[in-house]
Design a protein around this motif. Structure first.
Motif, PDB file in Angstrom:
ATOM      1  N   THR A  11       0.895  -1.167  -0.053  1.00 47.95           N
ATOM      2  CA  THR A  11      -0.055   0.000  -0.046  1.00 47.95           C
ATOM      3  C   THR A  11       0.927   1.086  -0.028  1.00 47.95           C
ATOM      4  O   THR A  11       1.812   1.367   0.985  1.00 47.95           O
TER       5      THR A  11
ATOM      6  N   SER B 108       1.164   5.064   0.112  1.00 41.63           N
ATOM      7  CA  SER B 108       0.473   6.292   0.884  1.00 41.63           C
ATOM      8  C   SER B 108       1.159   7.565   0.888  1.00 41.63           C
ATOM      9  O   SER B 108       2.493   7.682   0.876  1.00 41.63           O
TER      10      SER B 108
ATOM     11  N   GLY C 281      -1.989  10.888   4.695  1.00 42.76           N
ATOM     12  CA  GLY C 281      -2.718   9.863   4.798  1.00 42.76           C
ATOM     13  C   GLY C 281      -3.475   9.220   3.510  1.00 42.76           C
ATOM     14  O   GLY C 281      -4.068   8.051   3.435  1.00 42.76           O
ATOM     15  N   ASP C 282      -3.479   9.938   2.503  1.00 51.00           N
ATOM     16  CA  ASP C 282      -4.124   9.462   1.239  1.00 51.00           C
ATOM     17  C   ASP C 282      -3.272   8.247   0.742  1.00 51.00           C
ATOM     18  O   ASP C 282      -2.204   8.242   0.774  1.00 51.00           O
ATOM     19  N   VAL C 283      -4.223   7.439   0.235  1.00 51.31           N
ATOM     20  CA  VAL C 283      -3.752   6.012  -0.161  1.00 51.31           C
ATOM     21  C   VAL C 283      -3.702   6.210  -1.790  1.00 51.31           C
ATOM     22  O   VAL C 283      -4.759   6.444  -2.454  1.00 51.31           O
TER      23      VAL C 283
ATOM     24  N   ILE D  73      -6.759   8.302  -5.801  1.00 50.86           N
ATOM     25  CA  ILE D  73      -6.303   8.478  -4.401  1.00 50.86           C
ATOM     26  C   ILE D  73      -7.824   7.806  -3.569  1.00 50.86           C
ATOM     27  O   ILE D  73      -8.840   8.218  -3.881  1.00 50.86           O
TER      28      ILE D  73
ATOM     29  N   ARG E  78      -9.253   8.232  -0.076  1.00 55.21           N
ATOM     30  CA  ARG E  78      -9.018   8.973   1.173  1.00 55.21           C
ATOM     31  C   ARG E  78     -10.226   8.294   2.377  1.00 55.21           C
ATOM     32  O   ARG E  78     -11.201   7.811   2.001  1.00 55.21           O
ATOM     33  N   TYR E  79      -9.633   8.388   3.642  1.00 60.26           N
ATOM     34  CA  TYR E  79     -10.231   7.403   4.674  1.00 60.26           C
ATOM     35  C   TYR E  79     -11.714   8.246   4.813  1.00 60.26           C
ATOM     36  O   TYR E  79     -12.609   7.451   4.955  1.00 60.26           O
TER      37      TYR E  79
END
Length: 370
Positions: A107, A109, A127-129, A162, A164-165
């Motif tokens: 992953t 990030s 924190g964006d993956v 992306i 995002r949580y």
């Protein structure tokens, strides 16, 4: 008669030594030629008779890697994508979108978007993956492959998908790459009314100017002690280490020397000017097991010349100098060509960096690491 005899002996001795050296070199070149012919014969035999047809480029690259693996860890063959870190050190900049990346369990990030970069301006957040780069799944690539695809020439476009949580759907960013200047001083400031602190991440082309600015700002705030944090600093350019020591050490003091087999590899560096930091400002250098190469040169010189104190853990132990030789537009080889010695004459490198069976001229070194 004695004087005549001595005058006669001296030229004969010099001539004998020269002949002996020429014979030794001739013998070595002959051995090298024989080894090259053997290698070529084996290589040709494999390609002409192996049961499966081999990819010449992939097989040759793997063969060269096998050769360099028998040497020290820093002698490596590099193709275009693998030269990025070298280019960052030497140029202090690269074409990209300005993202510090992290990679775990396949992953990728965003650790942090860089101020002023295309990524931060577009709204990418820590924190964006990163799911896809130009439509290709990141999980199907190695970290270096994905990072290489994100980098590119100024003015070209890259598309990042992306996750995002806080969002259910992925977000697509179309970014235009720009020139990203690498920032090596990650923090500088006053810890107390008299104590300044500088955190240095790496020794690149930008480092001397950044450190000069940081030191000057601390001195302007009446700093009486300066802490230089080199923990987990893997090193970088020798010239940057020398430039930083020039700001600390009094003029005409030895800083570091290098010794190798070629004329260009044998050099001595001295402080050249009045230091920026006055002698009455105390210096402390923080190091740990991740402090290597140029970090150890700076710490070693400050210690040997009694300019400050060194605090922390035993450093990494990398005292070998590399030179990069370009083979063509896309390939180069980085070869260890010399050793570093700090002012006391001690060798920084950990012992046993290469198997003794490969060395003809093994010598004992006064090393920090026993």
């Amino acid at each position: 008669m004695k004087k005549y005899f001595l005058r006669l002996i001296l030229p004969i001795a010099i001539l004998t030594g020269a002949i002996s050296l020429a014979v030794t070199q001739s013998s070595l070149y002959r051995q090298i030629g024989q080894s090259q012919r053997l290698f070529n014969q084996v290589y040709n035999q494999i390609f002409s008779t192996y049961v499966d047809e081999l990819d010449p480029e992939a097989f040759t690259k793997a063969s060269i890697h096998s050769i360099t693996q028998n040497l020290d860890p820093y002698t490596v063959f590099m193709v275009e994508d693998e030269q990025h870190q070298i280019n960052v050190l030497s140029k202090g900049k690269y074409g990209g979108v300005g993202i510090q990346l992290g990679y775990r369990n396949k992953t990728m990030s965003v650790v942090a978007p860089m101020d002023g970069g295309p990524a931060k301006k577009a709204g990418i957040m820590s924190g964006d993956v990163i799911l896809k780069v130009d439509g290709e799944d990141v999980k199907k690539m190695t970290f270096n492959e994905a990072a290489s695809k994100i980098r590119g020439k100024k003015g070209t476009q890259v598309t990042l998908a992306i996750k995002r949580y806080s969002e259910d759907e992925s977000i697509v960013f179309k970014l235009i790459r720009s020139v990203i200047k690498v920032k090596e001083v990650t923090y500088s400031g006053m810890l107390s009314p008299t104590t300044g602190y500088v955190r240095l991440n790496r020794f690149s082309r930008n480092t001397p100017n950044e450190m000069h600015k940081a030191f000057q700002q601390l001195l302007n705030q009446n700093s009486k002690e300066i802490i230089i944090d080199l923990r987990d600093n893997p090193g970088g350019l020798l010239s940057s280490a020398v430039s930083i020591l020039d700001m600390i050490i009094q003029k005409d003091n030895p800083l570091v020397s290098t010794k190798g087999r070629t004329k260009d590899s044998n050099r001595s560096f001295y402080s050249r000017r009045k230091p920026l930091i006055p002698d009455d400002v105390k210096i402390a250098v923080l190091i740990n097991q991740g402090s290597a190469s140029a970090s150890e040169i700076v710490a070693g010189a400050i210690q040997d010349l009694d300019r400050g104190i060194i605090l922390g853990q035993k450093s990494y132990g990398k005292g070998l100098v590399q030179s990069q030789y370009q083979i063509d537009d896309k390939r180069s080889i980085k070869v260890t060509t010399a050793r570093y010695y700090i002012p006391s004459g001690r060798f920084i490198q950990k012992r046993d960096y290469i198997d003794d069976k490969f060395i003809l001229n093994k010598t004992e070194e006064d090393s920090i690491f026993t």
